[in-house]
Design a protein around this motif. Structure first.
Motif, PDB file in Angstrom:
ATOM      1  N   HIS A  13       0.947  -1.021  -0.061  1.00 27.07           N
ATOM      2  CA  HIS A  13       0.071  -0.091  -0.197  1.00 27.07           C
ATOM      3  C   HIS A  13       0.771   1.234  -0.100  1.00 27.07           C
ATOM      4  O   HIS A  13       1.541   1.691   0.878  1.00 27.07           O
ATOM      5  N   LEU A  14       1.028   1.781  -1.278  1.00 20.35           N
ATOM      6  CA  LEU A  14       1.966   3.171  -1.267  1.00 20.35           C
ATOM      7  C   LEU A  14       1.452   4.155  -2.261  1.00 20.35           C
ATOM      8  O   LEU A  14       0.962   3.959  -3.165  1.00 20.35           O
ATOM      9  N   HIS A  15       1.651   5.352  -1.687  1.00 18.67           N
ATOM     10  CA  HIS A  15       1.381   6.559  -2.226  1.00 18.67           C
ATOM     11  C   HIS A  15       2.518   7.082  -2.808  1.00 18.67           C
ATOM     12  O   HIS A  15       3.531   7.452  -1.865  1.00 18.67           O
ATOM     13  N   VAL A  16       2.914   7.471  -4.160  1.00 22.54           N
ATOM     14  CA  VAL A  16       3.917   8.204  -4.782  1.00 22.54           C
ATOM     15  C   VAL A  16       3.788   9.437  -5.318  1.00 22.54           C
ATOM     16  O   VAL A  16       4.790  10.209  -5.746  1.00 22.54           O
ATOM     17  N   ARG A  17       2.421   9.712  -5.465  1.00 21.58           N
ATOM     18  CA  ARG A  17       2.008  11.023  -6.186  1.00 21.58           C
ATOM     19  C   ARG A  17       2.598  11.149  -7.680  1.00 21.58           C
ATOM     20  O   ARG A  17       2.558   9.822  -8.129  1.00 21.58           O
ATOM     21  N   ASP A  18       2.854  12.144  -8.231  1.00 20.87           N
ATOM     22  CA  ASP A  18       3.133  12.375  -9.569  1.00 20.87           C
ATOM     23  C   ASP A  18       4.139  13.402  -9.819  1.00 20.87           C
ATOM     24  O   ASP A  18       4.554  14.164  -9.158  1.00 20.87           O
ATOM     25  N   GLU A  19       4.542  13.542 -11.197  1.00 20.84           N
ATOM     26  CA  GLU A  19       5.212  14.259 -11.788  1.00 20.84           C
ATOM     27  C   GLU A  19       6.348  14.813 -10.835  1.00 20.84           C
ATOM     28  O   GLU A  19       7.214  13.627 -10.581  1.00 20.84           O
ATOM     29  N   SER A  20       6.972  16.010 -10.455  1.00 16.62           N
ATOM     30  CA  SER A  20       8.209  16.226  -9.878  1.00 16.62           C
ATOM     31  C   SER A  20       8.437  15.416  -8.791  1.00 16.62           C
ATOM     32  O   SER A  20       9.637  14.993  -8.008  1.00 16.62           O
ATOM     33  N   ALA A  21       7.366  14.908  -7.939  1.00 21.59           N
ATOM     34  CA  ALA A  21       7.433  14.182  -6.498  1.00 21.59           C
ATOM     35  C   ALA A  21       8.128  13.023  -6.629  1.00 21.59           C
ATOM     36  O   ALA A  21       8.604  12.474  -5.750  1.00 21.59           O
ATOM     37  N   LEU A  22       7.724  12.407  -7.773  1.00 20.14           N
ATOM     38  CA  LEU A  22       8.044  10.867  -8.101  1.00 20.14           C
ATOM     39  C   LEU A  22       9.520  10.795  -7.870  1.00 20.14           C
ATOM     40  O   LEU A  22       9.894   9.508  -7.279  1.00 20.14           O
ATOM     41  N   VAL A  23      10.589  11.619  -8.232  1.00 20.87           N
ATOM     42  CA  VAL A  23      11.804  11.472  -8.078  1.00 20.87           C
ATOM     43  C   VAL A  23      12.191  11.237  -6.397  1.00 20.87           C
ATOM     44  O   VAL A  23      12.889  10.193  -6.390  1.00 20.87           O
ATOM     45  N   HIS A  24      11.618  11.816  -5.763  1.00 27.61           N
ATOM     46  CA  HIS A  24      11.900  11.479  -4.301  1.00 27.61           C
ATOM     47  C   HIS A  24      11.259  10.517  -3.783  1.00 27.61           C
ATOM     48  O   HIS A  24      11.687   9.409  -2.851  1.00 27.61           O
ATOM     49  N   THR A  25       9.820  10.298  -3.948  1.00 27.84           N
ATOM     50  CA  THR A  25       9.317   9.146  -3.438  1.00 27.84           C
ATOM     51  C   THR A  25       9.698   7.688  -3.920  1.00 27.84           C
ATOM     52  O   THR A  25       9.682   6.837  -3.315  1.00 27.84           O
ATOM     53  N   VAL A  26       9.967   7.824  -5.203  1.00 24.58           N
ATOM     54  CA  VAL A  26      10.292   6.606  -5.841  1.00 24.58           C
ATOM     55  C   VAL A  26      11.710   6.216  -5.297  1.00 24.58           C
ATOM     56  O   VAL A  26      12.012   4.861  -5.049  1.00 24.58           O
ATOM     57  N   PHE A  27      12.663   7.201  -5.207  1.00 26.83           N
ATOM     58  CA  PHE A  27      13.812   6.728  -4.717  1.00 26.83           C
ATOM     59  C   PHE A  27      13.874   6.190  -3.049  1.00 26.83           C
ATOM     60  O   PHE A  27      14.281   5.117  -3.030  1.00 26.83           O
ATOM     61  N   ASP A  28      13.014   6.686  -2.130  1.00 28.35           N
ATOM     62  CA  ASP A  28      12.943   6.234  -0.947  1.00 28.35           C
ATOM     63  C   ASP A  28      12.296   4.587  -0.914  1.00 28.35           C
ATOM     64  O   ASP A  28      12.955   3.892  -0.064  1.00 28.35           O
ATOM     65  N   ALA A  29      11.169   4.481  -1.539  1.00 37.61           N
ATOM     66  CA  ALA A  29      10.411   3.557  -1.712  1.00 37.61           C
ATOM     67  C   ALA A  29      11.214   2.281  -2.154  1.00 37.61           C
ATOM     68  O   ALA A  29      11.259   1.001  -1.688  1.00 37.61           O
ATOM     69  N   SER A  30      12.115   2.547  -3.214  1.00 37.56           N
ATOM     70  CA  SER A  30      12.684   1.407  -4.045  1.00 37.56           C
ATOM     71  C   SER A  30      13.973   1.150  -3.418  1.00 37.56           C
ATOM     72  O   SER A  30      14.501   0.118  -3.627  1.00 37.56           O
TER      73      SER A  30
END
Length: 346
Positions: A13-30
């Motif tokens: 269950h994860l929210h990563v949002r979109d656009e410029s936020a993805l760089v940060h959220t995907v980095f942390d989750a991955s």
């Protein structure tokens, strides 16, 4: 124990949002998870297979090249979702569930479901196609106390659905009450639940003592200590019906610290470390791998990961802020010390 190696976990269950936020959220989750169920409550929401596949490509476009992360996509159910769209989603091979938000219960849920009975034909197809129904399990009835909305949803809505669709695979997301724990324990093996790090870590005092603490506001809202203890007992029990789902839900500092602060807690920066600390405190580190790495893929009928991840007992201080697109956010445990960290170079 000062070093712990487990099978690479997944976040269900994860929210990563979109656009410029993805760089940060995907980095942390991955950095911590091999796969994640991606929530579809964007603006506008992800209601078609085509939109879900395009969103998946945007996530993959910012994934660091050395990561093994796979986004597992979902559709956002509305009163107008069609059977054809559900079949298309299942046949795509990239969509692993459909998310039901009762209209108005949480962030970006305005397009959610207002009439559950209208979705019975959809539930029948989900049951037949073995595509899981992922529930934000709170009633939208404004006459119900916010601390009781999960319990009432189970009684009024979920129990009748399961009576009519006994083979439907259901995940009750981010459970927050003793009543939800007891319900999951009593149901069949096709019903499961995710548990977040923040609901294991905090009770409602963390949101209200010393003034309003907006960065601890989430939905379902934090509950009494007895509920937190029930969640810890469930998570550390070794019962495969309970597994990891962070519900990491980032919002900018300015949107949280506003006259109408958004619901959501960001924990992707340290979720695995916080779970480890909680399991250690419960003298249950031997149960951590099942909860984080085995029970989720087993429920979704996916192979368990083969790669390993190592944590070491070495205190570190969580930053006061983290980047979030062109703004900043306040992460869970900001400025505090966590006793476990990922081994370097992971």
């Amino acid at each position: 124990m000062n070093r712990l190696t487990i099978t690479y976990p997944d976040d269900w269950h994860l929210h990563v949002r979109d656009e410029s936020a993805l760089v940060h959220t995907v980095f942390d989750a991955s950095q911590r998870f091999a796969r994640a169920i991606i929530m579809p409550n964007l603006k506008p929401p992800i209601i078609t297979t085509q939109q879900a596949l395009a969103y998946r490509n945007r996530i993959l476009s910012v994934l660091p090249k050395d990561r093994i992360f796979q986004p597992l996509m979902t559709l956002y159910l509305t009163d107008n979702t069609t059977a054809e769209e559900i079949i298309r989603a299942k046949d795509s091979g990239y969509i692993y569930g459909v998310k039901l938000y009762p209209a108005g219960v949480t962030t970006n849920s305005d397009s959610g479901v207002a009439n559950l009975a209208k979705l019975y034909p959809i539930f029948e197809i989900l049951q037949r196609k073995t595509l899981p129904l992922l529930l934000h399990g709170e009633t939208a009835d404004l006459n119900i106390d916010i601390f009781d909305r999960e319990k009432i949803f189970i009684e009024r809505n979920l129990i009748p659905i399961l009576h009519d669709f006994p083979e439907l695979k259901v995940v009750l997301e981010h459970i927050s009450t003793q009543e939800a724990v007891e319900f999951i324990q009593a149901t069949s093996s096709n019903i499961a639940a995710t548990i977040t790090p923040h609901h294991l870590l905090l009770n409602r005092n963390a949101m209200l003592l010393g003034g309003i603490q907006p960065h601890h506001y989430c939905l379902p809202v934090l509950k009494r200590e007895k509920h937190r203890q029930a969640l810890i007992t469930a998570a550390t029990s070794g019962n495969p019906k309970f597994f990891l789902g962070t519900d990491s839900a980032p919002h900018s500092k300015s949107n949280k610290e506003s006259a109408c602060g958004c619901a959501g807690i960001y924990n992707s920066h340290a979720a695995l470390e916080i779970y480890t600390e909680i399991f250690e405190a419960a003298d249950s580190l031997n149960k951590l791998e099942g909860f984080t790495s085995f029970y989720g893929p087993d429920f979704y009928e996916l192979p368990r990961n083969q790669a390993k991840i190592t944590l070491i007992k070495s205190p570190w201080k969580v930053p006061e802020t983290l980047p979030f697109g062109d703004q900043v956010l306040i992460p869970l445990q900001a400025g505090l010390t966590i006793n476990w960290r990922l081994e370097k170079n992971q």
